[in-house]
Design an enzyme around this catalytic site. Structure first.
Site, PDB file in Angstrom:
ATOM      1  N   PRO A  29       0.843  -1.202   0.000  1.00 38.55           N
ATOM      2  CA  PRO A  29       0.000   0.000   0.000  1.00 38.55           C
ATOM      3  C   PRO A  29       0.874   1.245   0.000  1.00 38.55           C
ATOM      4  O   PRO A  29       1.826   1.339   0.770  1.00 38.55           O
ATOM      5  CB  PRO A  29      -0.774  -0.135   1.319  1.00 38.55           C
ATOM      6  CG  PRO A  29       0.073  -1.026   2.186  1.00 38.55           C
ATOM      7  CD  PRO A  29       0.758  -1.964   1.246  1.00 38.55           C
ATOM      8  N   MET A  30       0.555   2.180  -0.885  1.00 37.69           N
ATOM      9  CA  MET A  30       1.320   3.435  -0.916  1.00 37.69           C
ATOM     10  C   MET A  30       0.404   4.614  -1.162  1.00 37.69           C
ATOM     11  O   MET A  30      -0.271   4.688  -2.203  1.00 37.69           O
ATOM     12  CB  MET A  30       2.407   3.375  -1.997  1.00 37.69           C
ATOM     13  CG  MET A  30       3.632   2.609  -1.529  1.00 37.69           C
ATOM     14  SD  MET A  30       4.885   2.525  -2.803  1.00 37.69           S
ATOM     15  CE  MET A  30       4.120   1.442  -3.973  1.00 37.69           C
ATOM     16  N   THR A  31       0.398   5.512  -0.205  1.00 36.54           N
ATOM     17  CA  THR A  31      -0.380   6.732  -0.313  1.00 36.54           C
ATOM     18  C   THR A  31       0.109   7.538  -1.513  1.00 36.54           C
ATOM     19  O   THR A  31       1.317   7.684  -1.705  1.00 36.54           O
ATOM     20  CB  THR A  31      -0.229   7.511   1.009  1.00 36.54           C
ATOM     21  OG1 THR A  31      -0.905   6.737   2.002  1.00 36.54           O
ATOM     22  CG2 THR A  31      -0.809   8.886   0.947  1.00 36.54           C
ATOM     23  N   GLN A 105      -6.936  -0.828   1.237  1.00 33.64           N
ATOM     24  CA  GLN A 105      -6.445  -0.676   2.614  1.00 33.64           C
ATOM     25  C   GLN A 105      -7.340   0.321   3.340  1.00 33.64           C
ATOM     26  O   GLN A 105      -7.571   1.440   2.867  1.00 33.64           O
ATOM     27  CB  GLN A 105      -4.991  -0.199   2.645  1.00 33.64           C
ATOM     28  CG  GLN A 105      -4.425  -0.325   4.064  1.00 33.64           C
ATOM     29  CD  GLN A 105      -3.005   0.191   4.227  1.00 33.64           C
ATOM     30  OE1 GLN A 105      -2.712   1.313   3.826  1.00 33.64           O
ATOM     31  NE2 GLN A 105      -2.136  -0.597   4.838  1.00 33.64           N
ATOM     32  N   HIS A 172      -5.608  -1.427   8.282  1.00 34.09           N
ATOM     33  CA  HIS A 172      -4.319  -0.766   8.562  1.00 34.09           C
ATOM     34  C   HIS A 172      -4.140  -0.629  10.079  1.00 34.09           C
ATOM     35  O   HIS A 172      -4.616   0.320  10.701  1.00 34.09           O
ATOM     36  CB  HIS A 172      -4.281   0.596   7.885  1.00 34.09           C
ATOM     37  CG  HIS A 172      -2.891   1.163   7.753  1.00 34.09           C
ATOM     38  ND1 HIS A 172      -1.832   0.725   8.518  1.00 34.09           N
ATOM     39  CD2 HIS A 172      -2.388   2.124   6.936  1.00 34.09           C
ATOM     40  CE1 HIS A 172      -0.736   1.407   8.171  1.00 34.09           C
ATOM     41  NE2 HIS A 172      -1.048   2.260   7.216  1.00 34.09           N
ATOM     42  N   GLY A 173      -3.431  -1.609  10.627  1.00 33.96           N
ATOM     43  CA  GLY A 173      -3.187  -1.580  12.069  1.00 33.96           C
ATOM     44  C   GLY A 173      -1.742  -1.194  12.373  1.00 33.96           C
ATOM     45  O   GLY A 173      -1.248  -1.460  13.469  1.00 33.96           O
ATOM     46  N   ALA A 174      -1.074  -0.565  11.390  1.00 35.33           N
ATOM     47  CA  ALA A 174       0.376  -0.332  11.506  1.00 35.33           C
ATOM     48  C   ALA A 174       0.725   1.148  11.458  1.00 35.33           C
ATOM     49  O   ALA A 174      -0.134   2.022  11.546  1.00 35.33           O
ATOM     50  CB  ALA A 174       1.071  -1.065  10.354  1.00 35.33           C
ATOM     51  N   TYR A 177      -0.811   4.527  13.221  1.00 29.40           N
ATOM     52  CA  TYR A 177      -2.175   5.075  13.070  1.00 29.40           C
ATOM     53  C   TYR A 177      -3.130   4.503  14.131  1.00 29.40           C
ATOM     54  O   TYR A 177      -2.713   3.794  15.025  1.00 29.40           O
ATOM     55  CB  TYR A 177      -2.645   4.870  11.629  1.00 29.40           C
ATOM     56  CG  TYR A 177      -1.710   5.583  10.666  1.00 29.40           C
ATOM     57  CD1 TYR A 177      -1.483   6.957  10.794  1.00 29.40           C
ATOM     58  CD2 TYR A 177      -0.998   4.898   9.687  1.00 29.40           C
ATOM     59  CE1 TYR A 177      -0.584   7.623   9.953  1.00 29.40           C
ATOM     60  CE2 TYR A 177      -0.107   5.561   8.844  1.00 29.40           C
ATOM     61  CZ  TYR A 177       0.097   6.916   8.988  1.00 29.40           C
ATOM     62  OH  TYR A 177       0.985   7.574   8.169  1.00 29.40           O
ATOM     63  N   ARG A 228      -2.527  -5.369   8.815  1.00 28.58           N
ATOM     64  CA  ARG A 228      -1.135  -4.899   8.790  1.00 28.58           C
ATOM     65  C   ARG A 228      -0.719  -4.423  10.183  1.00 28.58           C
ATOM     66  O   ARG A 228      -1.459  -3.659  10.814  1.00 28.58           O
ATOM     67  CB  ARG A 228      -0.993  -3.764   7.774  1.00 28.58           C
ATOM     68  CG  ARG A 228       0.465  -3.500   7.404  1.00 28.58           C
ATOM     69  CD  ARG A 228       0.608  -2.589   6.184  1.00 28.58           C
ATOM     70  NE  ARG A 228       1.732  -3.037   5.396  1.00 28.58           N
ATOM     71  CZ  ARG A 228       2.636  -2.229   4.833  1.00 28.58           C
ATOM     72  NH1 ARG A 228       2.524  -0.935   4.935  1.00 28.58           N
ATOM     73  NH2 ARG A 228       3.643  -2.721   4.153  1.00 28.58           N
TER      74      ARG A 228
HETATM   75  C1  LIG Z   1       5.181   6.854  -0.968  1.00 30.32           C
HETATM   76  C2  LIG Z   1       4.848   5.831   0.081  1.00 30.32           C
HETATM   77  C3  LIG Z   1       3.558   5.787   0.597  1.00 30.32           C
HETATM   78  C4  LIG Z   1       3.217   4.823   1.562  1.00 30.32           C
HETATM   79  N1  LIG Z   1       1.914   4.749   2.006  1.00 30.32           N
HETATM   80  C5  LIG Z   1       1.532   3.702   2.785  1.00 30.32           C
HETATM   81  C6  LIG Z   1       0.155   3.473   3.063  1.00 30.32           C
HETATM   82  O1  LIG Z   1      -0.758   4.170   2.579  1.00 30.32           O
HETATM   83  N2  LIG Z   1      -0.151   2.443   3.885  1.00 30.32           N
HETATM   84  C7  LIG Z   1       0.801   1.630   4.425  1.00 30.32           C
HETATM   85  O2  LIG Z   1       0.470   0.717   5.184  1.00 30.32           O
HETATM   86  N3  LIG Z   1       2.117   1.813   4.153  1.00 30.32           N
HETATM   87  C8  LIG Z   1       2.488   2.792   3.312  1.00 30.32           C
HETATM   88  N4  LIG Z   1       3.813   2.916   2.945  1.00 30.32           N
HETATM   89  C9  LIG Z   1       4.810   1.904   3.379  1.00 30.32           C
HETATM   90  C10 LIG Z   1       4.943   0.790   2.307  1.00 30.32           C
HETATM   91  O3  LIG Z   1       3.755   0.033   2.197  1.00 30.32           O
HETATM   92  C11 LIG Z   1       6.105  -0.180   2.614  1.00 30.32           C
HETATM   93  O4  LIG Z   1       5.824  -0.850   3.809  1.00 30.32           O
HETATM   94  C12 LIG Z   1       7.461   0.514   2.745  1.00 30.32           C
HETATM   95  O5  LIG Z   1       7.670   1.425   1.674  1.00 30.32           O
HETATM   96  C13 LIG Z   1       8.620  -0.494   2.775  1.00 30.32           C
HETATM   97  O6  LIG Z   1       8.598  -1.297   1.617  1.00 30.32           O
HETATM   98  P1  LIG Z   1       9.588  -1.022   0.357  1.00 30.32           P
HETATM   99  O7  LIG Z   1      10.981  -1.078   0.892  1.00 30.32           O
HETATM  100  O8  LIG Z   1       9.284  -2.152  -0.591  1.00 30.32           O
HETATM  101  O9  LIG Z   1       9.236   0.321  -0.199  1.00 30.32           O
HETATM  102  C14 LIG Z   1       4.188   3.900   2.012  1.00 30.32           C
HETATM  103  C15 LIG Z   1       5.482   3.960   1.487  1.00 30.32           C
HETATM  104  C16 LIG Z   1       5.822   4.891   0.521  1.00 30.32           C
HETATM  105  C17 LIG Z   1       7.216   4.893  -0.057  1.00 30.32           C
END
Ligand SMILES: Cc1cc2nc3c(=O)[nH]c(=O)nc-3n(C[C@H](O)[C@H](O)[C@H](O)COP(=O)(O)O)c2cc1C
Length: 374
Positions: A29-31, A105, A172-174, A177, A228
């Site tokens: 998940p990525m915002t 998510q 999203h329990g991580a 938040y 999570r």
């Molecule tokens: C731009 C960005 C936005 C993120 N947004 C979320 C999110 O909305 N929810 C979440 O649980 N984690 C979020 N994360 C964390 C990622 O899901 C992931 O756990 C973290 O980037 C580590 O993995 P990676 O090394 O493969 O990037 C975000 C990470 C990035 C880089």
């Protein structure tokens, strides 16, 4: 088909829903910071998801708020009203268009919600304790009614995800938040049934799981439910690994499809105890892996990285930053084009990568977030 990466290219069936993914890879998940002010998505964000719909077997959206008071980011999508179902459907359709599975998510920011994103400027939390970050606002302690409304909201957001055509939700329990805030002795100092000892601090997250599962039970279609967690907190008091092992044991009794262990470096040991060098997800697998599949994440870029994690009894591996810079990761592995996988972000490729401008600007402004091509 590439026979060098048998594990990652093998299918995986989630145990409760029976939903099958074609590869043991996950888009984390990525915002995107790129939705509209009213919580709807837009063409740029949908194009971003469409571009990545063959990046992995399971695709997880950016977090979506379940109640307006839980909004945590500018440009965040919402799942808090039925009017948003068509917008959610656009994302689900774009993600599923090439046969992979799409998960929404679902989220509440709690004390991490920026006051300027909230209608009344007042963030909420289990207790009125500010996060240990410079300039952090002091949240207001949630009333029992607000707690109950929030639990219902997670169930309602799940119903909307089902109606929008998603294959599942990830709770999203991580990442500090609201659900984590209720579990944390730092942010939860309550003395009613929603706080207290370790077991009582699980009450809210477990009630959220029950509400989500109830919504799923009303649907005729198979639907994934994942959860999570962040295994540790730096604060004192704060969540320790032993607390987490107790939480995951409780979660393992809830008939979930997976547990997603959120860390930035999969192989890193404890951040609270330098002497403890065992990867935290591995301790979790040891405890509950036999009943609850564990998704690992953090720092995987190449298929070798993914295979190494899978070999440690992890059911599938999520990638975040890698799939921003390489939207066609899985296709390239399948087609024996591993040497063409991009592992450094070229600052001239925003359009090519279909990354919406607010997310792109975020990536450009935070040094160290991504490996950059010099
Ligand atoms: C731009 C960005 C936005 C993120 N947004 C979320 C999110 O909305 N929810 C979440 O649980 N984690 C979020 N994360 C964390 C990622 O899901 C992931 O756990 C973290 O980037 C580590 O993995 P990676 O090394 O493969 O990037 C975000 C990470 C990035 C880089």
């Amino acid at each position: 088909m590439n026979s060098n990466y048998k594990n990652l290219l093998s299918p995986f069936t989630f145990p409760v829903s029976g939903i099958k993914i074609a590869s043991r890879t996950v888009m984390a998940p990525m915002t995107t910071f790129s939705g509209n002010e009213d919580g709807t998505t837009n063409d740029a964000e949908v194009a971003y998801y469409r571009e990545r719909n063959e990046s992995a077997g399971l695709l997880i959206t950016a977090c979506a708020y379940v109640i307006r008071h839980g909004k945590g980011f500018h440009g965040q999508i919402g799942a808090d009203s039925d009017e948003l179902i068509p917008s959610l459907r656009r994302i689900a359709d774009a993600m599923k268009a090439n046969g992979n599975k799409a998960v929404l998510q679902i989220y509440h920011g709690g004390r991490m919600s920026p006051p300027e994103e909230l209608v009344d400027g007042q963030s909420l939390c289990a207790s009125a304790v500010a996060a240990e970050r410079e300039g952090a606002a002091v949240p207001r302690e949630m009333t029992v009614t607000e707690i109950e409304e929030t639990i219902v909201a997670f169930g309602e957001a799940t119903r909307r995800a089902i109606e929008a055509g998603f294959n599942g939700v990830e709770i999203h329990g991580a990442n500090t938040y609201l659900l984590q805030q209720f579990f944390s002795p730092h942010s939860n100092r309550r003395t009613d049934k929603w706080g207290g000892d370790l077991i009582k601090r699980m009450t809210f997250p477990l009630a959220v799981v029950d509400a989500v599962k109830k919504a799923v039970a009303l649907s005729a279609h198979p639907f994934l439910v994942g959860y999570r967690i962040s295994p540790e907190e730096m604060e004192n008091p704060g969540i320790k690994m032993d607390d987490t092992l107790a939480l995951v044991e409780a979660l393992s009794k809830k008939k979930l499809d997976y547990l997603h262990v959120s860390v930035m470096d999969f192989w890193a040991g404890s951040m609270r105890d330098q002497k403890d060098t065992v990867a935290r997800a591995l301790k979790i697998v040891e405890k509950v892996g036999h009943i609850l599949p564990v998704i690992g994440v953090g720092g995987a870029h190449t298929p070798e990285d993914v295979e190494r994690i899978l070999a440690a009894k992890i059911s599938s591996v999520a990638m975040g930053r890698e799939l921003l810079m390489e939207p066609h990761w899985l296709t390239k592995v399948k087609n024996n084009e591993v040497d063409q996988i991009i592992t450094e972000l070229d600052v001239n490729t925003q359009e090519l990568l279909n990354i919406p401008t607010p997310l792109w600007n975020g990536l450009m402004s935070r040094s160290g977030w991504m490996p950059m091509k010099k």
